[in-house]
Design an enzyme around this catalytic site. Structure first.
Site, PDB file in Angstrom:
ATOM      1  N   GLU A 102     -26.765 -21.091   1.078  1.00  0.00           N
ATOM      2  CA  GLU A 102     -25.992 -20.724   2.266  1.00  0.00           C
ATOM      3  C   GLU A 102     -26.519 -21.653   3.348  1.00  0.00           C
ATOM      4  O   GLU A 102     -27.466 -21.344   4.045  1.00  0.00           O
ATOM      5  CB  GLU A 102     -26.213 -19.243   2.587  1.00  0.00           C
ATOM      6  CG  GLU A 102     -25.177 -18.688   3.540  1.00  0.00           C
ATOM      7  CD  GLU A 102     -25.491 -19.013   4.984  1.00  0.00           C
ATOM      8  OE1 GLU A 102     -25.264 -20.183   5.401  1.00  0.00           O
ATOM      9  OE2 GLU A 102     -25.947 -18.105   5.685  1.00  0.00           O
ATOM     10  N   GLU A 150     -26.657 -27.686  12.981  1.00  0.00           N
ATOM     11  CA  GLU A 150     -27.907 -27.081  12.514  1.00  0.00           C
ATOM     12  C   GLU A 150     -27.763 -26.588  11.078  1.00  0.00           C
ATOM     13  O   GLU A 150     -28.495 -25.697  10.649  1.00  0.00           O
ATOM     14  CB  GLU A 150     -28.345 -25.927  13.435  1.00  0.00           C
ATOM     15  CG  GLU A 150     -28.560 -26.357  14.869  1.00  0.00           C
ATOM     16  CD  GLU A 150     -30.010 -26.721  15.178  1.00  0.00           C
ATOM     17  OE1 GLU A 150     -30.897 -26.267  14.459  1.00  0.00           O
ATOM     18  OE2 GLU A 150     -30.226 -27.493  16.133  1.00  0.00           O
TER      19      GLU A 150
END
Lengths: 325, 325
Positions: free
Chosen positions: B96, B105
C-alpha cells in the site's frame, strides 16, 4: 475556525439580541483574529471597536473591516493586549478566547488583563461566564474498534494508541450515547470577577452514577459559555456532546484499561487541571480513579450501593415527615 | 490510515478472492506499516511473508503478527527495501504505497526497486495497475462560502486562502456534484512494467466539456488502483469523488479567480506533475489554463463551439454512410 458556524451564530445572536448594549458604545475585541466579531459589533451600532490582534492575522481584520464598510468604526491594533494602551475605557469587551477544554492554548489570561485595564465599571463581558463539564464515557475507537479490523486482531496496537493518548488528551467528537452518566458542571467562572490565579489549578472530585451497563473507557471534558442579556434568554455557546459539533469537539482522557460498569454503578474520579511550568497557556490533566467504597457519597447519591439506597430511603421519609408521628 | 475501511476492504477482497495466488506462496509486503496486509496474506495461506518496514512501526507489525498467530509465517524486517537482502525470490508483492494524488509522499519508487530485485518472472503485483484522473470542479469553500459569513463579506480572506492554496494543493473531499465534466484518465501505470524514470514528469493536456452551468474554480485529481484477478472481477480501490471517501480524499489545485462556465463550454487545461528537486517523493503541480480557440479539439469533442458541432455532424454523416449516395 471561521467555518465553525455554531460559534459564529452564537456570537452574532448574543450581540444582535442586545443591540442596546452596543449602540453608540466603545467595544474592545481581544484577539480579534480575522475581525468577524468586531464587524458584528459595528453592525450592531458600536461607535468604536478596538480590534486587538497579536498575530499577522491583523492584516485580514483590517481588510474585512474595510470590505464591510467599517474602516472608520473598527480600529485594528497589531499587538498583545497586555502591551496596548487605549485613550479611553470601553463599555463592552467581546472575545473568542476559548481553547480546547476551555483553557488549553486559550486566551483567558489576556482577557482578564484587558478587563482590568480597560473595562469601565458597569461594562459588559461577551461572554460573561464559562462552565466546565466532565463525564465518564466510552471511547470505542481506542478499544473495541481494534478487536476485529477486517478479521485482524489489533489489540496490541490499540494499547499503544492509548499509551499515546495518556501523554496528551484526545480532541475528538464523543457521541452523546457514549456518555455514561449525568455530566458534572465542576467549574464555573464569572468572567467579570475571575482572577488569573483562579486558573492555576482546577480540581473536581465526583461520584458519577452510570446510567447504563457500558464499557467505561475515559473521562470527557467540555465547556459552555454564556452571554449577558437584558432582553431575551441568554445565548449559550455549547460544546456539549448533545449539541451540534463545534471545532472544539470534546477533550477526552483515555483510561489505559477499560472498566465494565453496570447501571447504577458509582464511578468515582478526581480530575486535576494544572498549568504546566513550560507554558502558562497549557495544562496538565491528571485523572485519578477513586474507590467508591472509600470516599463519601453525596447526600442524594443515586448509585446502587446499599449505603446510598438506605440513606435515600431515610431522607425520603424525613421529607414526607414520616418521622414526625 | 488504518481506520480507512475502504482501503482495508479492497486489499482484503483482492487477496481473499485470489487465495490460489497466495496459498503456499512467498510474499513480500513493501512498507508493511502495522502489518495488516501481511496478516491478510498469511490468512490467505502464504507460506512466508516478508514484511519490510523502515520506520519504528515495524515493532507494531511484529506484535500484530504474533497477536494473530502468524509469527512463524510473517518475518518482519526493519529497514528500507532498497537495503534489504532476501534469500529467495518472491511470488507476490503486496504494497500500500499510494500517497495523496497517488504520487505525493508515495512509495512507488521503492516498490519498483523491490519488484526488480525480488519478484520472480511470473510473479504478481497487488495492486498491478494505477490510474490518475483529473476534472474541473467547483470549490465553494474557497469562493462563495466567504461571500456571506453570518452577514459578513469575507471575500478578501477567501482570496488569501486561495493564495495559500496556490502554494500547496488542497487535500479535501470534493462532492461529486462539484465535478463539472467527465473526468479524464490521464495516466495509467502498469506496475509490472513501470520504471522510476516514468514518474519524473507526468503531463495531461485536455479539453473538458462542462456538463452544466457552474463556477469553475479548480482542477481536482484522484486515482484508482486495480488488483490482479484470475477468478472474479478485478477489485478496484477507488478514490473517485463518486465513491465512498478514503483518507486520500481528492487533491485540488484551486484557481486564483473563478470562471463562470456554461453547459457545453470547453475547459482546456494542461496539468504538469513534476518531481521536486528537494525530495524525490514530492511533486510540483502546475496547472495552465489554455485557450480553447487556440488548441486542437479531439475528433468527437462534445463542446458547443461551432467547429466541433460541425465536425460532429460531418462525422455522423460519414458513419451513417450518407455521403455514399
Amino acid at each position: 475556525m471561521l467555518e465553525d458556524s455554531v460559534r459564529n451564530r452564537a456570537y452574532r445572536k448574543a450581540i444582535f439580541d442586545n443591540v442596546d448594549s452596543f449602540k453608540g458604545k466603545i467595544v474592545l475585541d481581544v484577539g480579534a483574529g480575522s475581525g468577524i466579531l468586531s464587524v458584528f459589533c459595528a453592525q450592531a451600532g458600536a461607535s468604536k471597536v478596538y480590534a486587538v490582534e497579536a498575530s499577522e492575522t491583523y492584516k485580514i481584520a483590517e481588510e474585512i473591516a474595510k470590505e464591510n464598510g467599517f474602516e472608520h468604526v473598527i480600529k485594528v491594533i497589531h499587538g498583545r493586549v497586555e502591551d496596548v494602551e487605549l485613550e479611553e475605557k470601553v463599555d463592552v469587551i467581546v472575545s473568542e478566547w476559548m481553547g480546547f477544554y476551555l483553557l488549553h492554548e486559550g486566551m483567558l489570561d489576556s482577557v482578564i488583563v484587558a478587563r482590568d485595564k480597560f473595562l469601565s465599571a458597569n461594562g459588559l463581558m461577551f461572554p460573561d461566564s464559562a462552565t466546565l463539564y466532565a463525564a465518564p464515557c466510552s471511547v470505542p475507537n481506542m478499544f473495541e474498534d481494534w478487536e476485529d479490523v477486517e478479521g485482524i486482531s489489533m489489540k496490541s496496537f490499540a494499547q499503544k494508541l492509548r499509551h499515546q493518548a495518556s501523554q496528551k488528551p484526545v480532541t475528538a467528537i464523543i457521541k452523546s450515547d457514549h456518555i455514561l452518566a449525568i455530566p458534572e458542571a465542576f467549574c464555573w467562572f464569572d468572567l467579570k470577577e475571575v482572577k488569573v490565579s483562579d486558573l492555576d489549578t482546577i480540581t473536581v472530585k465526583h461520584i458519577f452514577v452510570s446510567t447504563k451497563a457500558a464499557r467505561y473507557q475515559g473521562i470527557s471534558i467540555w465547556f459552555t459559555c454564556t452571554f449577558p442579556s437584558s432582553v431575551t434568554e441568554p445565548v449559550i455557546l455549547s460544546t456539549d456532546p448533545d449539541d451540534e459539533p463545534t471545532h472544539w469537539k470534546q477533550t477526552t482522557i483515555v483510561l489505559p484499561e477499560e472498566v465494565a460498569v453496570e447501571e447504577g454503578e458509582p464511578v468515582a474520579v478526581e480530575v486535576n487541571l494544572k498549568r504546566t511550568t513550560e507554558s502558562e497557556r497549557r495544562y496538565n490533566i491528571e485523572v485519578t480513579m477513586l474507590d467508591p467504597n472509600e470516599i463519601d457519597h453525596p447526600e442524594y447519591c443515586s448509585c446502587y450501593m446499599t449505603k446510598c439506597i438506605l440513606a435515600k430511603a431515610v431522607l425520603k421519609k424525613y421529607e414526607n415527615n414520616e418521622f414526625d408521628n
